[in-house]
Motif scaffolding. Structure first.
Motif, short mmCIF file in Angstrom:
data_model
loop_
_atom_site.label_atom_id
_atom_site.label_comp_id
_atom_site.label_asym_id
_atom_site.label_seq_id
_atom_site.Cartn_x
_atom_site.Cartn_y
_atom_site.Cartn_z
N TYR A 146 48.47 -10.11 14.61
CA TYR A 146 49.29 -11.54 14.84
C TYR A 146 50.42 -11.66 14.07
O TYR A 146 52.00 -11.85 14.22
CB TYR A 146 48.29 -12.42 15.61
N LEU A 147 49.75 -11.47 12.76
CA LEU A 147 51.02 -11.52 11.58
C LEU A 147 51.49 -10.22 11.49
O LEU A 147 52.81 -10.97 11.76
CB LEU A 147 49.86 -11.62 10.27
N VAL A 148 51.58 -9.06 11.53
CA VAL A 148 52.24 -8.32 11.89
C VAL A 148 53.27 -7.93 12.87
O VAL A 148 54.60 -8.02 13.02
CB VAL A 148 51.42 -7.33 11.94
N SER A 149 52.66 -8.75 14.02
CA SER A 149 54.19 -8.82 15.67
C SER A 149 54.67 -10.19 15.08
O SER A 149 55.77 -10.10 15.07
CB SER A 149 52.34 -9.36 16.55
N ALA A 151 55.77 -10.99 11.67
CA ALA A 151 56.28 -10.36 10.84
C ALA A 151 57.64 -10.28 11.80
O ALA A 151 58.90 -9.88 11.77
CB ALA A 151 56.21 -10.24 9.87
N TYR A 152 57.41 -9.05 12.84
CA TYR A 152 58.22 -7.99 13.32
C TYR A 152 58.89 -8.89 14.45
O TYR A 152 60.36 -9.03 13.92
CB TYR A 152 57.29 -7.09 14.07
N ARG A 153 59.16 -10.16 14.59
CA ARG A 153 59.50 -10.99 15.63
C ARG A 153 60.99 -12.25 14.65
O ARG A 153 61.15 -12.18 15.24
CB ARG A 153 59.22 -11.63 16.75
N PHE A 155 61.10 -12.63 11.33
CA PHE A 155 61.87 -11.89 10.09
C PHE A 155 62.70 -11.93 10.16
O PHE A 155 62.45 -10.04 9.41
CB PHE A 155 60.53 -11.24 8.90
N ARG A 156 64.32 -12.22 10.22
CA ARG A 156 64.87 -11.43 10.56
C ARG A 156 66.40 -12.33 9.83
O ARG A 156 66.22 -13.08 9.56
CB ARG A 156 65.54 -12.06 12.15
N PHE A 157 66.99 -11.35 9.68
CA PHE A 157 68.00 -11.51 8.22
C PHE A 157 69.24 -11.80 9.16
O PHE A 157 70.03 -11.73 9.70
CB PHE A 157 68.61 -10.19 7.91
N GLN A 158 68.85 -13.52 10.30
CA GLN A 158 70.33 -13.87 11.45
C GLN A 158 70.99 -15.07 10.29
O GLN A 158 72.03 -15.19 10.82
CB GLN A 158 69.45 -14.28 12.36
N MET A 166 63.06 -14.38 3.98
CA MET A 166 62.73 -13.24 4.09
C MET A 166 62.15 -12.66 2.55
O MET A 166 61.35 -11.75 2.78
CB MET A 166 63.07 -12.30 4.86
N LEU A 170 58.55 -11.42 1.05
CA LEU A 170 58.52 -9.74 0.23
C LEU A 170 57.73 -10.32 -1.06
O LEU A 170 56.91 -9.32 -1.21
CB LEU A 170 59.78 -8.89 0.74
N LEU A 173 54.33 -11.48 -0.72
CA LEU A 173 53.60 -10.59 -0.20
C LEU A 173 52.63 -8.74 -1.21
O LEU A 173 51.75 -8.47 -1.48
CB LEU A 173 54.07 -9.68 0.93
N LEU A 174 54.01 -8.76 -1.88
CA LEU A 174 53.34 -6.99 -2.75
C LEU A 174 52.49 -8.04 -3.62
O LEU A 174 51.98 -7.18 -4.23
CB LEU A 174 55.07 -7.61 -2.85
#
Lengths: 236, 282
Positions: A146-149, A151-153, A155-158, A166, A170, A173-174
């Motif tokens: 669910y976390l990956v999904s 993040a995909y939806r 984490f947008r540079f809007q 974001m 990043l 997380l790293l």
């Protein structure tokens, strides 16, 4: 009448803990052998703690009791989901039986089951490690997907704020895994990702967490005070 | 550019498959990544436990179960390995969170203490689970710090605590050198009762997702140290000179985080490409 009794008991219970904490343990004049004041509530603190534990156990039992009532009703009336209710009740009885026999050897002897100790232990291990532990770990492991999904939806540079969030995510997380060290090990320590992640946790995160905790506990204090004093509750 | 625009609309099931494949890679082909960096919170926790005098005891509150075993198990393993290596005596409790805590803890601790030659009752004791009211563990933790014998009159094997030699040194929780609490999210009452009122030094071992909430207490000194998820366990193992579960699970965790980052990057590339395509079409 019932609500009044509940309010009075709540008030007295809260008053006990407040006074026990606020009043000094004892007051003694200089040079005196005996104190002229001792906290009258402290001797009762252990009893109060035992009552808290008993209440917690009662609350803990409320869940299974309600589940049994609900699922047994389903089964007896053969409503929709009766098969699932039967499975639940079967495993509940099995788990209670195996755990009870395992924890209480006298019960095992009384039931004449001492010879089958190994079988009961195997059954318990199957339920505990094979089913419960595995299901518990699996349900938490699903969060990774669910976390990956998410993040995909999301984490947008809007916008600028989204971009800052974001980039922060990043870095954290790293920085929290060996991958961050691996990617930036060639840089000076001050510029490596784990150092940046540690700074994010220690400085901006700590500042925000302090603000959140102050607000949360101020709200919790107000809510607790309302509950203790019965303020704002409906009267009969 | 059209292909890049489609990256904005990947079916989430493909993301799930990619995540699964990515996280399985380190299990299929064992990889190692350098541990390298050790955080100050882990180092502080290690030094506190390492400084335990021979006549003092460390208390471990192990209140985790299957849900958080992915991270708490490695933390407990690492700390118990340290305690056994230094021959530090310890007491294991499970306060108020989950009644399954003692079982999970025993499975981790028993093999290690047997290898270290620990004798139950003299070198280590497990006291078992005490129920508390969710959200109101304060009175229980207060009693724990003030009167451990009263809270636990018997150990997990139903032996009176006065018959256990190790318990003679610890009548109050506050008598311990330190307390390590391993659970999903340790309650704040440990800090406000055990540390603030009785001076018990605390180490928390929590899930990575919960760790941000405890950093203010690290800075103020109310929390002596903290193990952050699997990474904290791996760092602790590196300080202890071992390579256990924390180190092994660090690589899959890294791949998992990589999957999250890759998903975010793909989504942004797709969004940017789609906007460019729309502007070009307009």
């Amino acid at each position: 009448m019932r609500k009044t009794v509940v309010r009075v008991v709540t008030l007295l219970g809260g008053l006990f803990f407040v006074l026990e904490f606020m009043l000094p343990a004892e007051l003694r004049r200089p040079g005196a052998d005996r104190p002229y004041f001792t906290n009258p509530f402290s001797p009762w603190l252990n009893l109060a703690t035992d009552l808290v534990i008993v209440l917690g156990t009662m609350a803990f039992l409320l869940g299974p009791i309600n589940l049994i009532r609900s699922h047994f009703g389903n089964l007896v009336r053969w409503r929709r989901g009766a098969v699932e209710s039967a499975v639940f009740l079967l495993f509940l009885a099995l788990g209670l039986g195996l755990a009870g026999v395992k924890e209480f050897p006298d019960l095992k002897d009384a039931l004449g089951l001492a010879a089958a100790s190994d079988a009961f232990q195997s059954g318990y291990n199957l339920l505990f490690y094979g089913l419960m532990s595995a299901f518990g770990a699996t349900s938490m492991a699903l969060l990774a997907f669910y976390l990956v999904s998410a993040a995909y939806r999301s984490f947008r540079f809007q916008s600028l704020e989204a971009g800052v969030m974001m980039i922060t995510a990043l870095v954290v997380l790293l920085g929290l895994v060996p991958l961050g060290t691996f990617l930036t090990s060639w840089l000076p320590t001050e510029l490596q990702l784990p150092t940046w992640a540690a700074w994010i946790f220690a400085v901006p995160n700590s500042a925000v967490q302090r603000a959140v905790v102050i607000g949360t506990f101020a709200g919790a204090f107000a809510a607790g005070l309302r509950l203790w004093l019965g303020v704002g509750q409906k009267t009969e | 550019m059209r292909f890049l625009a489609h990256l904005h609309r990947i079916d989430r099931r493909w993301l799930y498959v990619a995540t699964l494949v990515l996280m399985l890679v380190p299990f299929v082909k064992p990889l190692t990544l350098p541990a390298g960096h050790v955080s100050r919170t882990t180092r502080a926790a290690f030094e506190l436990i390492d400084s335990c005098p021979p006549d003092k005891v460390v208390i471990i509150d192990s209140s985790w179960d299957a849900g958080s075993q992915a991270e708490n198990r490695a933390q407990l393993e690492a700390v118990v390995a340290h305690l056994c290596r230094r021959k530090i005596k310890f007491i294991v409790t499970s306060l108020g969170v989950t009644p399954l805590g003692p079982d999970f803890a025993r499975d981790i601790i028993r093999p290690q203490v047997e290898r270290a030659g620990y004798e139950y009752g003299r070198d280590w004791v497990q006291l078992g689970f005490v129920q508390g009211v969710a959200g109101a563990l304060g009175p229980v933790i207060d009693r724990f710090s003030r009167d451990l014998w009263g809270l636990y009159p018997r150990d997990i094997h139903n032996t009176p605590v006065e018959q256990l030699p190790l318990m003679q040194a610890v009548r109050r929780g506050a008598d311990a050198h330190a307390l390590c609490c391993f659970t999903y999210a340790p309650v704040y009452e440990w800090i406000s009762f055990a540390n603030a009122q009785y001076g018990l030094r605390l180490v928390f071992g929590c899930m990575t997702i919960m760790c941000p909430a405890y950093y203010p207490y690290i800075d103020s000194g109310q929390l002596a140290g903290m193990l952050v998820g699997n990474v904290g366990a791996a760092e602790y193992e590196a300080l202890n000179g071992t390579a256990g579960r924390g180190t092994r699970l660090g690589v899959p965790a890294a791949f998992g985080n990589g999957a999250v980052i890759a998903a975010a990057v793909l989504g942004n590339i797709g969004l940017w490409a789609e906007r460019r395509a729309r502007r070009a079409a307009a």
